[in-house]
Design an enzyme around this catalytic site. Structure first.
Site, mmCIF file in Angstrom:
data_model
loop_
_atom_site.group_PDB
_atom_site.id
_atom_site.type_symbol
_atom_site.label_atom_id
_atom_site.label_comp_id
_atom_site.label_asym_id
_atom_site.label_seq_id
_atom_site.Cartn_x
_atom_site.Cartn_y
_atom_site.Cartn_z
ATOM 1 N N SER A 42 0.683 3.517 2.717
ATOM 2 C CA SER A 42 0.678 3.672 1.337
ATOM 3 C C SER A 42 0.564 5.290 1.509
ATOM 4 C CB SER A 42 -0.621 3.192 0.808
ATOM 5 O OG SER A 42 -0.468 1.798 0.934
ATOM 6 N N HIS A 67 -3.816 7.846 -0.531
ATOM 7 C CA HIS A 67 -2.959 7.793 -1.570
ATOM 8 C C HIS A 67 -2.988 9.141 -2.092
ATOM 9 C CE1 HIS A 67 -3.141 3.293 -2.159
ATOM 10 N NE2 HIS A 67 -3.191 3.479 -1.140
#
Length: 387
Positions: free
Chosen positions: A274, A332
């Site tokens: 991610s 992230h």
């Protein structure tokens, strides 16, 4: 002498009586022992019923000044080695990408010259009759196999350069996902393919966890986003620069995650691509902020790439501040900020200054060139980059 012995005997008797009286009185006043920090252990009646033994609880007043030892403090893990690994790995990734681009251009030049010579040599030497006779001599299975290979080749040729590049990344993630399903490999997978600052092995998992997914849905979501933006990001950076950017984004996002986990003492492991995917998404959105994006399940809802990037950064920031644990919001956020920084400043600071390294590599590969370009190496300067 007789009266003297009687007196001594009487004194001893009185001393013994006074001692017994003092001991008896001390038992009747227990709070004196509590005040001075002593506690006499009273008899605790045991009530046995079958195999069950009930013991009387000690009240806080009976405990006196005794206190439980403080819980051991868990030392904060050191982040010096992961930080040095992040800097070194990022530098080596872009250096290797620059050399790989040089060798790729050199190979393409040679291949183009060889193809030109072979076309001139074979022109007019064979006609369709030769290939028709060759096809008729093949068996049915061989024809089906050739048709299958031709179909796969046509599909591969129809893909863009970015889609061809990320196909290898997707295949590697699929292999790691299958390895998670093998019971014998569970311990090794947890050790090397999950990242946490509390583990003994901290540096290598920063890279390997970028290709690690335990959930099929998690991998499918990440790889779909990577596939969607692959053509755009490779057209912006080029294949070699994109690979260096993707790997560096994975390590840098894990470094940001390590820092936040160490600061909050939340040392749970994490895995997934991610962080690197967020860097790709952020780089594309920052480079073309006016591009229209949509959601696959809601095709009627469209928004600009710039607004999508702002919403994602705001959501991850809120998750980091509020302590949400569904995703690694620190990774992230680190990946997204690295993607925006690289498009704005990193490309100029890193990739455009690779010329001295390429020159050094060319001189090492062609020592007889003496630093000149008579060795035949292509000049690498500029190249694709953010517009």
């Amino acid at each position: 002498m007789a009266w003297r012995g009687c007196v001594l005997k009487w004194v001893k008797t009185e001393l013994i009586r006074s001692t017994n009286t003092t001991l008896r009185s001390s038992r009747e006043i227990p709070h004196y022992q509590q005040r001075y920090g002593f506690r006499q252990e009273a008899k605790r009646p045991d009530t046995k019923k079958g195999n069950v033994v009930q013991k009387t609880k000690v009240s806080p007043s009976e405990a006196g000044t005794q206190s439980l030892p403080p819980p051991p403090k868990v030392p904060r893990p050191s982040l010096f080695k992961p930080l040095m690994f992040t800097v070194g790995f990022t530098g080596c990734s872009f250096g290797a990408a620059a050399i790989l681009q040089y060798e790729t251009l050199k190979s393409r030049v040679r291949t183009a010259k060889d193809e030109e010579k072979s076309e001139k040599f074979s022109q007019g030497s064979q006609d369709m009759t030769y290939w028709h006779d060759w096809w008729n001599k093949l068996s049915g299975f061989q024809r089906q196999l050739i048709l299958l290979v031709s179909t796969v080749d046509d599909f591969w040729s129809s893909l863009s350069e970015g889609q061809k590049t990320v196909t290898g990344i997707i295949a590697l993630n699929a292999v790691v996902l299958c390895c998670w399903r093998i019971p014998v490999m569970q311990r090794s997978m947890v050790k090397y393919f999950t990242s946490t600052p509390a583990a003994k092995t901290r540096c290598l998992p920063m890279v390997l966890s970028t290709f690690s997914h335990y959930s099929i849905f998690h991998m499918a979501a990440n790889m779909y986003v990577l596939w969607t933006f692959s053509s755009e990001i490779v057209s912006i950076l080029g294949r070699e620069q994109f690979l260096a950017f993707y790997l560096s984004a994975g390590v840098i996002s894990n470094m940001v995650s390590y820092t936040c986990k160490t600061a909050t003492r939340s040392l749970h492991p994490s895995l997934g691509a991610s962080g690197a995917v967020m860097a790709v998404l952020a780089a594309v959105c920052a480079n073309v902020p006016d591009a229209k994006l949509g959601i696959i399940l809601l095709p009627m809802l469209t928004f600009t790439a710039g607004n999508a990037l702002k919403a994602l950064i705001a959501m991850d920031t809120a998750g980091l501040v509020l302590g949400w644990r569904m995703f690694d919001h620190a990774a992230h956020l680190g990946g997204a900020l690295f993607g925006v920084w690289y498009v704005a400043y990193g490309h100029k600071l890193i990739w455009r200054k690779r010329e001295p390294l390429v020159k050094l590599w060319h001189e090492a590969r062609s020592p007889g060139a003496g630093g000149s370009r008579s060795g035949g190496g292509p000049r690498v300067s500029g190249g694709p980059g953010p517009k």
